[in-house]
Scaffold this motif. Sequence first.
Motif, PDB file in Angstrom:
ATOM      1  N   SER A   1      -4.757   2.684  -1.793  1.00 21.03           N
ATOM      2  CA  SER A   1      -5.342   0.907  -1.259  1.00 21.03           C
ATOM      3  C   SER A   1      -4.832   0.550   0.024  1.00 21.03           C
ATOM      4  O   SER A   1      -4.029   1.200   1.060  1.00 21.03           O
ATOM      5  CB  SER A   1      -3.884   0.485  -2.626  1.00 21.03           C
ATOM      6  OG  SER A   1      -3.047   0.212  -1.916  1.00 21.03           O
ATOM      7  N   ASN A   2      -5.751  -0.200   0.375  1.00 19.88           N
ATOM      8  CA  ASN A   2      -5.797  -0.593   2.103  1.00 19.88           C
ATOM      9  C   ASN A   2      -7.104  -1.698   1.799  1.00 19.88           C
ATOM     10  O   ASN A   2      -7.043  -2.380   1.027  1.00 19.88           O
ATOM     11  CB  ASN A   2      -5.815   0.466   3.084  1.00 19.88           C
ATOM     12  CG  ASN A   2      -7.572   0.812   2.964  1.00 19.88           C
ATOM     13  OD1 ASN A   2      -7.615   0.164   1.853  1.00 19.88           O
ATOM     14  ND2 ASN A   2      -7.111   1.684   3.760  1.00 19.88           N
TER      15      ASN A   2
ATOM     16  N   PHE B   1     -12.900   0.023  -5.674  1.00 19.84           N
ATOM     17  CA  PHE B   1     -12.252   0.598  -6.559  1.00 19.84           C
ATOM     18  C   PHE B   1     -12.645   2.888  -6.573  1.00 19.84           C
ATOM     19  O   PHE B   1     -13.839   2.035  -6.533  1.00 19.84           O
ATOM     20  CB  PHE B   1     -11.519   0.359  -7.927  1.00 19.84           C
ATOM     21  CG  PHE B   1     -12.771  -0.036  -8.098  1.00 19.84           C
ATOM     22  CD1 PHE B   1     -13.694   0.798  -9.708  1.00 19.84           C
ATOM     23  CD2 PHE B   1     -13.249  -1.647  -8.471  1.00 19.84           C
ATOM     24  CE1 PHE B   1     -14.271  -0.215 -10.206  1.00 19.84           C
ATOM     25  CE2 PHE B   1     -14.092  -2.540  -8.901  1.00 19.84           C
ATOM     26  CZ  PHE B   1     -14.555  -1.595 -10.113  1.00 19.84           C
TER      27      PHE B   1
ATOM     28  N   GLY C   1     -10.509  -5.482   0.769  1.00 17.28           N
ATOM     29  CA  GLY C   1      -9.271  -4.513  -0.279  1.00 17.28           C
ATOM     30  C   GLY C   1      -9.668  -3.238  -1.512  1.00 17.28           C
ATOM     31  O   GLY C   1     -10.531  -3.629  -2.120  1.00 17.28           O
ATOM     32  N   THR C   2      -9.000  -2.793  -0.936  1.00 20.92           N
ATOM     33  CA  THR C   2      -9.096  -1.570  -1.797  1.00 20.92           C
ATOM     34  C   THR C   2      -7.918  -1.471  -2.592  1.00 20.92           C
ATOM     35  O   THR C   2      -7.078  -1.275  -2.295  1.00 20.92           O
ATOM     36  CB  THR C   2      -9.249  -0.018  -0.847  1.00 20.92           C
ATOM     37  OG1 THR C   2     -10.447  -0.223  -0.312  1.00 20.92           O
ATOM     38  CG2 THR C   2      -9.806   1.003  -2.042  1.00 20.92           C
ATOM     39  N   PHE C   3      -8.213  -1.612  -3.622  1.00 17.92           N
ATOM     40  CA  PHE C   3      -7.169  -1.328  -5.182  1.00 17.92           C
ATOM     41  C   PHE C   3      -7.259   0.206  -5.911  1.00 17.92           C
ATOM     42  O   PHE C   3      -8.675   0.825  -6.142  1.00 17.92           O
ATOM     43  CB  PHE C   3      -7.686  -2.572  -6.070  1.00 17.92           C
ATOM     44  CG  PHE C   3      -7.184  -3.229  -5.488  1.00 17.92           C
ATOM     45  CD1 PHE C   3      -6.563  -4.071  -5.975  1.00 17.92           C
ATOM     46  CD2 PHE C   3      -8.441  -4.471  -4.972  1.00 17.92           C
ATOM     47  CE1 PHE C   3      -5.838  -5.494  -4.911  1.00 17.92           C
ATOM     48  CE2 PHE C   3      -8.028  -5.382  -4.107  1.00 17.92           C
ATOM     49  CZ  PHE C   3      -6.863  -6.484  -4.191  1.00 17.92           C
ATOM     50  N   ASN C   4      -6.084   0.416  -5.970  1.00 15.01           N
ATOM     51  CA  ASN C   4      -6.294   1.867  -6.596  1.00 15.01           C
ATOM     52  C   ASN C   4      -5.991   1.931  -7.968  1.00 15.01           C
ATOM     53  O   ASN C   4      -6.135   0.873  -8.218  1.00 15.01           O
ATOM     54  CB  ASN C   4      -4.671   2.622  -6.338  1.00 15.01           C
ATOM     55  CG  ASN C   4      -3.525   2.214  -6.326  1.00 15.01           C
ATOM     56  OD1 ASN C   4      -3.498   1.143  -7.877  1.00 15.01           O
ATOM     57  ND2 ASN C   4      -2.445   2.084  -5.794  1.00 15.01           N
TER      58      ASN C   4
ATOM     59  N   ASP D   1      -3.524   0.094 -10.436  1.00 17.58           N
ATOM     60  CA  ASP D   1      -2.841  -1.134 -10.507  1.00 17.58           C
ATOM     61  C   ASP D   1      -3.878  -2.047 -11.249  1.00 17.58           C
ATOM     62  O   ASP D   1      -4.657  -1.945 -11.819  1.00 17.58           O
ATOM     63  CB  ASP D   1      -3.700  -1.394  -9.199  1.00 17.58           C
ATOM     64  CG  ASP D   1      -3.101  -3.570  -8.532  1.00 17.58           C
ATOM     65  OD1 ASP D   1      -3.025  -4.059  -8.944  1.00 17.58           O
ATOM     66  OD2 ASP D   1      -3.319  -3.584  -7.494  1.00 17.58           O
TER      67      ASP D   1
ATOM     68  N   ASN E   1       0.539  -1.394   0.351  1.00 23.36           N
ATOM     69  CA  ASN E   1       0.263   0.395  -0.114  1.00 23.36           C
ATOM     70  C   ASN E   1       1.019   1.004  -0.011  1.00 23.36           C
ATOM     71  O   ASN E   1       0.169   2.174  -0.410  1.00 23.36           O
ATOM     72  CB  ASN E   1      -0.953   0.008   1.329  1.00 23.36           C
ATOM     73  CG  ASN E   1      -1.853  -1.434   1.372  1.00 23.36           C
ATOM     74  OD1 ASN E   1      -1.794  -2.014   2.492  1.00 23.36           O
ATOM     75  ND2 ASN E   1      -2.322  -1.760  -0.098  1.00 23.36           N
TER      76      ASN E   1
END
Length: 877
Positions: free
Chosen positions: A591-592, A691, A606-609, A612, A514
């Motif tokens: 992201s986290n 996202f 999960g948070t994806f940027n 990614d 992250n």
Amino acid sequence: MKVILSKILCSFVFFMISFGLSAQDEIMGSVSDQNNQPLPGVNVVIKGTSKGTTSDFDGNYVIAIADFPVILVFSSIGFTTKEVDVKGPGRIDVVLQEGVALDEVILVGNRSKPRTIMDSPVPIDNIGVNELKNTGQPTVDKMLTYKVPSFNATTQAISDGTAHFDPADLRGLGPSRTLVLVNGKRKNLSSLVYINDTPGKGEVGVDLKSIPAAAIERIEVLRDGASAQYGSDAIAGVINMVLKKNVEYTTVGITSGITTEGDGFNFAADFNSAIKLNENGGYLNLTFGYYEQEKTNRSGEPGADGLFGVPADDPTWGPWLSAHPDLGMNIGQPEMQKADVFLNAGVPFKSGNGEFYAFGGLTYRKGKSFALYRPPYWIPDPHNLLHEPGTEYQGFQPTFETDIRDNTMTVGAKWKLIGFDVDLSGTYGRNAVNYDVNNTLNPALGAGSPTSFDVGSYTFSNTLGNLDFSKNMGAVNIAFGAELRGERFTAMAGDPASYIGGGAQSFPGLQPSNVVEATRDNYGLYGDLEWEPTDKLLLGGALRYEEFSDFGNNTSWKLNGRYLLGDNLGALRASYSTGFRAPALHQIYLSNIQTLVSGGTISNQGTFNNVDPIIRDGLGVPQLTAETSKNISAGFTFKPVTNLSIAVDFYNVKIDNRVLFTNEIGFDGDDSANNPVEEILIDNAITSLKFFVNAVNTNTTGVDVVASYKNLKLGSGVLAATIAANFNKTKIDGEIGTPPLLAANGYEIFNRKEQSRITTSRPKSKVLLGFDYNIQKLNFALNNTYFGEVKWDHATDPLNDQTFAGKVITDLIVGYDFSSKVSATLAINNLLNVYPDELEPKGDVVTDLGGRFKYPWEVNQFGFNGTIISAGLAFKF
């Protein structure tokens, strides 16, 4: 890029200078008070027109006049307006007497010259320091909530970092779409993205708690799209914090309060003073402030745990539930300690042709909020980490603790060049937040688990350079300039113990994956033109071009007009503009992993940027780009008698490609082969993902109404009354832009609950009715604020929706002047102890998390602290 910018600027400057070389006679002079002290910021206007100027830092003014004779009108807040007949060019020195100004002068809204609220072509609120104090509220965001109908900010509970920032918005358009200025210069954003289930979810705003009220002279709120003048984020409007400069007295204030429930104790102390730097009007204004508050608790008391299916008569846990009917929860305002230091300084040139200036400050804030209590049947503690050996384990409540620093500083110079007012400045602003999670454990580490964790940190900073030119040429006012801006966002990982295995209970730390350090830069060019072909008609326009290093460019424009109804009668006004908002670096790169609790199931989301490959290539999510808007407003101001003023403005704001934070996207629940989303979940050991994406168009329609009557003689005193209201409605236009791969696999990315967060989570109506009565040494302020209904929608089942009725909050503030140097204040906020409607479980534990929440937590009109009583003393010397 810089070479091209320089050429454009040089050409623009040459053209504008050539355009401005027309013969004008000038009146010049100075303005002072009855004590022979110079008065800066005095409005000097040719009567019957809006042509004019303002006095500078040492009270001097120059105004160009094409034809004589004329009448000059001198006005300033706190002084009686004065009219002077002028037969021809020369020098006129004016002395103003203390009194009450009829029309406050505002600076925001155009780049060329200040105007009054009544003759501005766009709607603007001007809120003085006394009005802010008379709300009885402790921080600027809360003060604005009770002074501006279209502004909302409320404290959030059980929401990690969001509990310490309080998302604030204007006209219900979200925190990201209001531009905040300090002395006309852009304030940096906070480093936090609101990713919890609160209003403003997925957005980024300015940390309004970082500006101490004691440093502020007034706040100007522009309620109109202004991207063409000020750039990104000004879709909903602009809030300009004007800092104090020369002040006559040093002031010290002390305030303390507590709720009638006996919790939430608060204490505040502030100091403001000005130092005369030289005989030419140089000044240094200093502010020091301290504020602290204790927690409040308004949790529910279900006596059973519907979230985990534990009934009150459970043979094992029934005794624990009986002893802890509130399930151990703490739901309310967080603990907070805050210290501020601010300055505002100006030093005139020896030539008298300009000044150097500097302003800014530092805020340091610590806070503690609370997560869901972990009952003993939820998380075992076999290693006695959170209780003494030999004692019965009672569970634990993790705390989420923040360490926040916000600093901003602007230095610059103003001077005259070939008749132009020139302003060159540089600004640096930074917001940083460090997180600690305490009184918890990481079950994966067993007996070796710590009970306190550093879970990571975020920072955001911007660096700006501004060059602005403006000139008043009689019937024409022009302004133009340029801005260079660099931005930086970082995310730092927490201690390994905070994320190993399932991570620390309540908030797994940021992982090495992250970590990010992202930067971008942009430049902007703008021009602003106003033309007054007659004494009554004003036509204006603005154009701005901006180019960003990460997603491209944007051009915004604005047209506005105003027609005066007659001498001091009011005006008709209208504007049309396009606007934009660049996606925040946070929204692109955040992201986290976040812990979720639902129906007794604990899961990691999960948070994806947006950069990614999992999101861009695996799911086909496009690159984030700018939101764009179309803003139209029309209204009128009316002043039928001297002390009565009325303003009504209708508006419509359409936003395309709005950046949103998706709902949880998880397993589809069937037994067939895994789809692409499920493969990502399995590969990353998470149960759902989110996202950011441009995917929604919204349409907001509303009306603002402001009416005030001042100087009404009532008995031996003077009464002022104000009624102000906002009515608005936001709807989603068209289809939600779901990426094709997700749509093909049956996923929705913005469900009913997330849609309602931008359409019904803020009040659709808000009405303020205020009375201010002065009688000898006493002042009474009675404010009534109606917060309209809000609505929470269930993600999938309309039967579980809930509407929370509108409520009126009454505040009473009483002030008494013991002498000209000592005064006291008693404030009773929420006098009638009004609370929001209570939550109804409706068979779904998600609504109130098994009875833990008594009052709504995902939609929040005005908080749930109840009555707060506070008292304060102020000293001048």
